[in-house]
Every structure is written in structure tokens, then in C-alpha cells.
Write an enzyme that holds these catalytic residues in place. Structure first.
Site, PDB file in Angstrom:
ATOM      1  NE  ARG B 280      22.262 -49.644 -15.402  1.00 33.59           N
ATOM      2  CZ  ARG B 280      21.598 -48.696 -16.064  1.00 33.59           C
ATOM      3  NH1 ARG B 280      20.427 -48.299 -15.662  1.00 33.59           N
ATOM      4  NH2 ARG B 280      22.136 -48.137 -17.137  1.00 33.59           N
ATOM      5  CG  HIS B 284      17.306 -50.884 -17.471  1.00 39.15           C
ATOM      6  ND1 HIS B 284      16.831 -50.753 -16.187  1.00 39.15           N
ATOM      7  CD2 HIS B 284      16.282 -51.366 -18.214  1.00 39.15           C
ATOM      8  CE1 HIS B 284      15.563 -51.136 -16.155  1.00 39.15           C
ATOM      9  NE2 HIS B 284      15.203 -51.515 -17.361  1.00 39.15           N
ATOM     10  CE1 TYR B 293      22.488 -44.837 -19.156  1.00 35.28           C
ATOM     11  CE2 TYR B 293      21.651 -45.734 -21.227  1.00 35.28           C
ATOM     12  CZ  TYR B 293      21.972 -45.900 -19.887  1.00 35.28           C
ATOM     13  OH  TYR B 293      21.772 -47.113 -19.294  1.00 35.28           O
TER      14      TYR B 293
END
Lengths: 325, 388
Positions: B280, B284, B293
Site C-alpha cells: 500500500r 490506509h 509507523y
């Protein structure tokens, strides 16, 4: 005419629905060869085959989730949850998917799913086998919730629930399955599914119940009559939507109402019914609407369940308290 | 990458080997990141170069849908958007492998699959703009509504596939009749009970369903190591059906593997788990901040595997597409962007009274009364703005 038990009535109703519509499927744990742990689906797999009476893996969310897909494909699944306390693993599929897909699709996808749940206590079972989760489903828009109380209703209501294009949570009072018998006269047309019914007329007080508590309330009314009190009993039959027209008419006549159910009193069906009666019948009330139900504790060990469950005496106590106002 | 060390039992790192960022030796690949065709012993791409150009167009336009929707969110036209950046090949490859009679059950990120099912991309925006909850009819394009609850749709897919079995459209040998279902989900969803129950049901009934997992390495901020200690495709074996790991950034390979898995399902041979190993590249959703992160160097590594660039390299390297082709495509993407920008703002606002109509197929008196009561309440104001 034949005399049948609730179990036989449900079995015959399921059979009739499967004969009438080849899209009706039964899904659940042990529903096939065993005929269900209560034998409600007895003999159906033998006659309709494994493709229509589907013994499922032991996974409640799986049963309901696959039923959603079946319904999207044009089938009418009737899912059996083995016991009330086992419905929670399927809770997400029921309240987030089954209940909402018609809404989410703006009416393009129907969910004609019936979830049969043997509910309530009084059979001496271990924990998770005696619960009354109806309010949790009645609180969910998109679901319809009904409870049968006798063999004849069992026969007709299950067929009507299956014919309904909306998802129906179908509650069966398990302690009545093999108890009383009643005569089934198929020439007498059934009343509509989502309606309540006066099952005993009276003039002093209205007693409201559904499922297993209907019998208890009828016995209570009988006992009250022996003391010169005339108690009307209404079998609610449908919990969502509620059919309170006959209830309001009764309360306007008697001026008093007591709601009885096995479920916990706090935020139970009785709370909603009491509120609605108060809104609609305020000037006719001679006493506050009282509720009788299970205590706000988890269902107890079975050796004390008869103390926990509302019985004839606790219902009569509420009747007396109401009449004392 | 976290170490899988334990005092109890074997070190899984020794059993299965360390986490392999390149997807490991079982990765099915037919087009390298440099745009070179390679062969695989089990899977082959059997379409011509025109089809590859078509896939390229699909991916470019799908990316445009994604970037345009992201921009619309930044301009406040959408409440949120779930980006697919980097997952175009996984979605176009699998989406193009579907036949008309097949049915796809998406998550909320399958914009490329929706494109393959001829869903107007504008329809996708309604959910994210808050004007509807999915504006298409699932039966028109055989494409289910977006499902937000993670993994729930894998069970719907399995049930739908079981319905196909009962309808006699599996394993008949008639290519126009035999049908299958594809269930999309992510690596995070693989941890959900519903996905595992779907695997059990599908295996138990031999249902014609392809479980297409886009392992994009992240479930919001949770890395793949938090979901599994073995490669996801290997889980299939434990459920009793085959699992394949395909290069999710290789549209030729995702097509070939999906086509094989779908055909297997249509033929009555049961489910397959396809793990499309991808990344990805975006967040998100537009509310997410991946810099909190994950390492920027990971992103840079994956950019080199961009699913669109490798096809462009193939087309260019082999003289299959000239400048006109790319310019025309750019123009087409511009038009699509306009369609989305203008169409998004023109999406009709939902009407408050309509919500009462869709709760039930058979309306209840209770709700009809509530609707009438609310209508009367709205009428009590002098200006109701015509939103009824």
C-alpha cells in the site's frame, strides 16, 4: 384435525414452507441427520436432501454470513441457532449485515433470512442455554422479531416469517417445545404475523407477555379469577415491530398494565412497552405500568432458575401491586 | 522486521525462513519490475499484447480515480477516501479475469475491480462523500456493495458461491454458464474469525470461491508480522485447499493466477487462496499518517516495483505503444478526472425522509408513523429547503 406440540407445529410449518418454495433452505448445526438438538427439523433432510437442509460447520457467524450470500443469490435461508446464548458469535453478521443490507443498498438487495432461536429457560440446562436476547435484536432497525407461544402459532408463524422479505428473528420458547398440545385446524386462516392478540379477556388489568410467559400469565389470570380479579391477557407475538393497538385498547379499558418476560427487566421489552403505554394511555392509567422479569444478573445455575424466572406468584404479586394503587 | 523467537517450541524463523520482502521463492511473476517477460512453470499469460495495453489503460485510469478522489477529499468534497495506490495490478489482473456471470465481493478499497465491473467510478464516491452507502445495484455488475466490517464479505461470498452450486452453474462444462465468486480482503482481515470461517465453509462444501487477499503489508499501522507468522498463502493448506502467492504488482501474473483459480472454481474443484503480494503505497485512508509507523526506505523500495511503470517499460521496450498512445491515455485520464470532480459535487444530497423507506422491504406501521411525524415536524418550519 390432529393435536400437535409446538415442536411438531414448527416441523410441519417448515416442511410446508419447503414444499411451497424450492428456494427455502435450512442451515445450522445438527439440523440434518439429527433433526436438530430439539428435533425441530426432524426428517426434513431425508425428504428434501442435503442441499436444502444443510448441516453446517460449528460456526454461528459462518451460518449467518453464508446465509447473507445465499439470500443475495435468491434463496430464503432459515438459520437455526442451537441455543440463545450461542447467537452472539453471529451477532455481528446479524446486526451489521443481515439487518442493514436492504438499507445500505437502498432497497436493491433483500434479506429474506429467518433466524430461529430456541430461547428462554426452565429446562435445567447449563449456562448459555437459557437466555432471552430479544431486546438486543428488537433494538436493531432492519430486523423484525417475533416470538411464538403455542403449537398453532408455531405452525403458521414460521411459514409467515419465511415468506417475509425482511429478516426475521424467530424466537421459540424451548420449554414449550414438547409440553402442551393443541389442535391444528388448517382451514382456519392464520392472523397476520406482526400482530398481537388478546388471548383472555378481562376488565380489571391487562397482562402482557410473549413466548414462554404467555402460559404463565394465562395461569396467573386463572388464579386471579379465583380471587375475583378479572385479568385480560395479551400475547404480543411480535416484538419488532410492536403491535400495540390492541394493547392500548385494552389498557384504556382496564386502566392497568403489567408486562412480564423472562429477560432482564433493565432496558428489556417491558421498558419500551411501558413507555409507549404511558405516552398513549396516560389519562386512562390508574397505576404505573409494572414490569416483571428476570433479575439484572446473568442467568443463574439451573438449580435456582425457578426462583429467578418470573412465575405465577411473581406475576400475581405485580397484579396485586397494580390493583392496590 | 520483528524476530519470531520463542522459548516454547521451534523458532519459526528456522521453520519457515525469515520474512522475505521480495515475496520469497514461491512468488509467481510473469513480468519483472524492469518490464521483462518471464516464464513460470505453472502459470502462463495467454492473452495478446493488445490485452496488456488494455490492462495498462485500466491501471492508469484506476490510479487516476484514486488520485482524483484523494484530491477531492483534500478539498473537503469527500469525508474520507480509502486509497489503492500501488494495488492497481492486483485489482485489474483479478478483475479482468472475471467473467460476466462471476460475482465479486469487495472490501472498501476495490476501486479497480469496480472499474472492471463497469461501475461508474462516480458511484464509488457516494459512500465516502456521505450521500449514500453504495450507489450501485450489486446485481447489475455482479459487484457487491463495499463492506466496512473487516472480512464479513468473505462469508457472503462463500454463501453466494454455495447458491451458485445449488443453481447448477458450477462444473457443467459450459463456459458461458459456469460461474465463480471472488472475495477480496486484506492481510489484516486474515486475522478475523469470519475469514477463517469462510475458509472452513468453502472447503467443507467445495464452494466455487476464490479468496483474493491483497497483502499490502499493513493493516493501518499493524505490520503483516502482527497478523501471521507464516506466509499467508500457506494457510490455505491447513484449510484443505491450494494457496498461491503472486506478485501483486504484476498485472500479467495476477491475471494468470486469478484466471486459473477462477476456472478451477467454475469447474467445480473448489476454493483457492490467492495472496497478491503487494504494498500500500498510500495511506490506509486519508485520515492516516503512515510516516508515524513505517520507514520511508520501504516505500522507496516498493516504488521501484510500481505496477504501472513496469507495464509501461514493457510496452515501450517492445515498441508496442507509441507516444500517441500515452498522450491519448493521459487525455482520457483528464476527462475521467473532470467527470469525477464535476460529478462528485453534483451527487444528489440524500433526503431525510427517504431513510425511512429502506429499512424494511415490507414497511412497518411504526416507521410509517415516524416518517409522517417527521414530515409534519419539517413542515412546521417556514423554510424546509426542499430537502424532503
Amino acid at each position: 384435525m390432529t393435536k400437535i406440540t409446538l415442536a411438531k407445529g414448527l416441523n410441519a410449518g417448515l416442511r410446508k414452507a419447503m414444499e411451497d418454495d424450492p428456494k427455502v433452505l435450512i442451515m445450522g448445526e445438527d439440523v440434518g441427520k439429527l433433526g436438530g438438538v430439539f428435533r425441530i427439523t426432524d426428517g426434513l433432510q431425508k425428504d428434501f436432501g442435503e442441499d436444502r437442509v444443510i448441516d453446517s460447520p460449528l460456526a454461528e457467524s459462518g451460518i449467518l454470513g453464508t446465509a447473507v450470500g445465499m439470500a443475495m443469490r435468491g434463496y430464503r435461508p432459515v438459520c437455526e441457532i442451537q441455543f440463545d446464548g450461542f447467537v452472539y458469535p453471529a451477532y455481528d453478521q446479524i446486526v451489521s449485515q443481515v439487518a442493514k443490507i436492504h438499507f445500505r443498498s437502498m432497497g436493491k438487495v433483500k434479506m429474506p433470512i429467518v433466524v430461529r432461536i430456541p430461547f428462554g429457560g426452565g429446562i435445567g440446562a447449563v449456562e448459555h442455554h437459557s437466555e432471552s436476547p430479544e431486546a438486543q435484536f428488537a433494538h436493531t432497525p432492519g430486523l423484525k422479531v417475533v416470538a411464538c407461544s403455542n403449537p398453532v402459532d408455531g405452525y403458521w408463524m414460521i411459514q409467515q416469517a419465511i415468506a417475509c422479505d425482511d429478516p426475521v428473528i424467530f424466537l421459540e420458547p424451548k420449554r414449550q417445545y414438547h409440553a402442551d398440545k393443541a389442535e391444528l385446524d388448517e382451514s382456519v386462516l392464520p392472523q397476520p404475523l406482526f400482530t398481537s392478540r388478546v388471548v383472555r379477556e378481562g376488565s380489571d388489568l391487562t397482562l402482557l407477555a410473549y413466548g414462554p410467559m404467555v402460559k404463565t400469565c394465562l395461569l396467573s389470570a386463572e388464579a386471579a379469577a379465583g380471587e375475583g380479579k378479572s385479568v385480560e391477557v395479551i400475547d404480543l407475538r411480535t416484538l419488532s415491530p410492536l403491535d400495540l393497538g390492541p394493547v392500548y385498547a385494552s389498557v384504556r379499558k382496564t386502566g392497568r398494565a403489567v408486562v412480564a418476560h423472562e429477560a432482564h427487566v433493565n432496558l428489556g421489552m417491558g421498558s419500551e412497552i411501558a413507555a409507549r403505554i404511558t405516552e398513549q394511555c396516560f389519562y386512562h392509567l390508574e397505576a404505573p405500568v409494572l414490569r416483571v422479569g428476570g433479575f439484572d444478573t446473568p442467568y443463574p445455575p439451573s438449580r435456582i432458575e425457578e426462583e429467578w424466572l418470573p412465575d405465577l406468584d411473581r406475576v400475581l404479586d405485580a397484579v396485586d401491586r397494580s390493583l392496590a394503587y | 522486521m520483528s524476530e519470531h523467537k520463542s522459548d516454547f517450541g521451534p523458532d519459526l524463523g528456522e521453520v519457515f525462513g525469515p520474512h522475505q520482502a521480495d515475496g520469497g521463492p514461491d512468488l509467481v511473476q510473469l513480468l519483472t519490475p524492469e518490464g521483462e517477460r518471464v516464464e513460470h512453470p505453472d502459470f502462463s499469460f495467454d492473452l495478446d499484447d493488445e490485452a496488456i495495453k488494455g490492462f495498462f489503460r485500466d491501471m492508469v485510469l484506476t490510479r487516476r480515480i484514486d488520485t482524483e478522489a484523494t484530491a477531492l477529499q483534500r478539498h473537503g468534497e469527500l469525508g474520507i477516501w480509502a486509497q489503492l495506490l500501488g494495488q492497481e495490478a492486483a485489482q485489474i489482473g483479478s478483475g479482468r479475469a472475471l467473467r460476466k456471470q462471476d460475482f465479486a465481493f469487495p472490501t472498501y478499497r476495490e476501486h479497480g475491480v469496480a472499474w472492471c465491473r463497469d461501475i461508474d467510478p462516480l458511484r464509488l464516491l457516494g459512500l465516502f462523500r456521505g450521500v449514500d452507502q453504495g450507489g450501485w445495484d450489486p446485481n447489475d455488475g455482479n459487484f457487491g456493495l463495499y463492506t466496512i466490517v473487516i472480512g464479513a464479505q468473505t462469508l457472503h461470498a462463500t454463501g453466494y458461491a454455495m447458491g451458485m452450486q445449488r443453481d447448477g452453474v458450477v462444473g457443467t462444462g459450459d463456459p458461458d454458464r459456469d460461474a465463480a465468486v471472488v472475495a477480496y480482503f486484506g492481510d489484516g482481515a486474515s486475522s478475523q474469525g469470519d475469514v477463517n470461517e469462510a475458509f472452513i465453509f468453502a472447503a467443507s462444501y467445495n464452494a466455487p470461491v476464490v479468496f483474493f487477499c491483497q497483502n499490502n503489508q499493513w493493516a493501518i499501522s499493524e505490520p503483516i508480522e502482527r497478523q501471521t507468522r507464516i506466509p499467508l498463502y500457506q494457510r490455505a493448506l491447513g484449510f484443505g485447499f491450494p494457496g498461491v502467492r503472486v506478485d501483486g504488482n504484476d498485472v500479467l501474473a495476477t491475471y494468470a493466477v486469478s484466471q486459473a483459480a477462477l476456472q478451477r472454481a467454475r469447474d467445480g474443484q473448489g476454493p483457492t487462496l490467492v495472496e497478491a503480494y503487494t504494498y500500500r503505497m498510500g495511506a490506509h485512508t486519508t485520515t492516516d499518517d503512515p510516516t508515524r509507523y513505517r520507514l520511508s526506505e520501504d516505500l522507496e523500495t516498493w516504488k521501484l516495483k510500481d505496477p504501472i511503470q513496469r507495464v509501461k517499460a514493457y510496452l515501450t521496450r517492445n515498441g508496442l505503444a507509441d507516444q500517441d498512445f500515452f498522450e491519448e491515455l493521459d487525455h482520457e485520464a483528464e476527462k475521467l478526472g473532470e467527470h469525477l470532480r464535476e460529478g462528485c459535487r453534483a451527487l444528489p444530497e440524500p433526503k431525510p425522509l427517504d431513510v425511512f423507506d429502506y429499512v424494511y422491504a415490507e414497511q412497518t406501521e411504526e416507521l410509517a408513523e415516524q416518517k409522517a411525524g417527521y414530515a409534519a415536524y419539517l413542515d412546521s418550519f417556514e423554510t424546509t429547503g426542499g430537502h424532503r
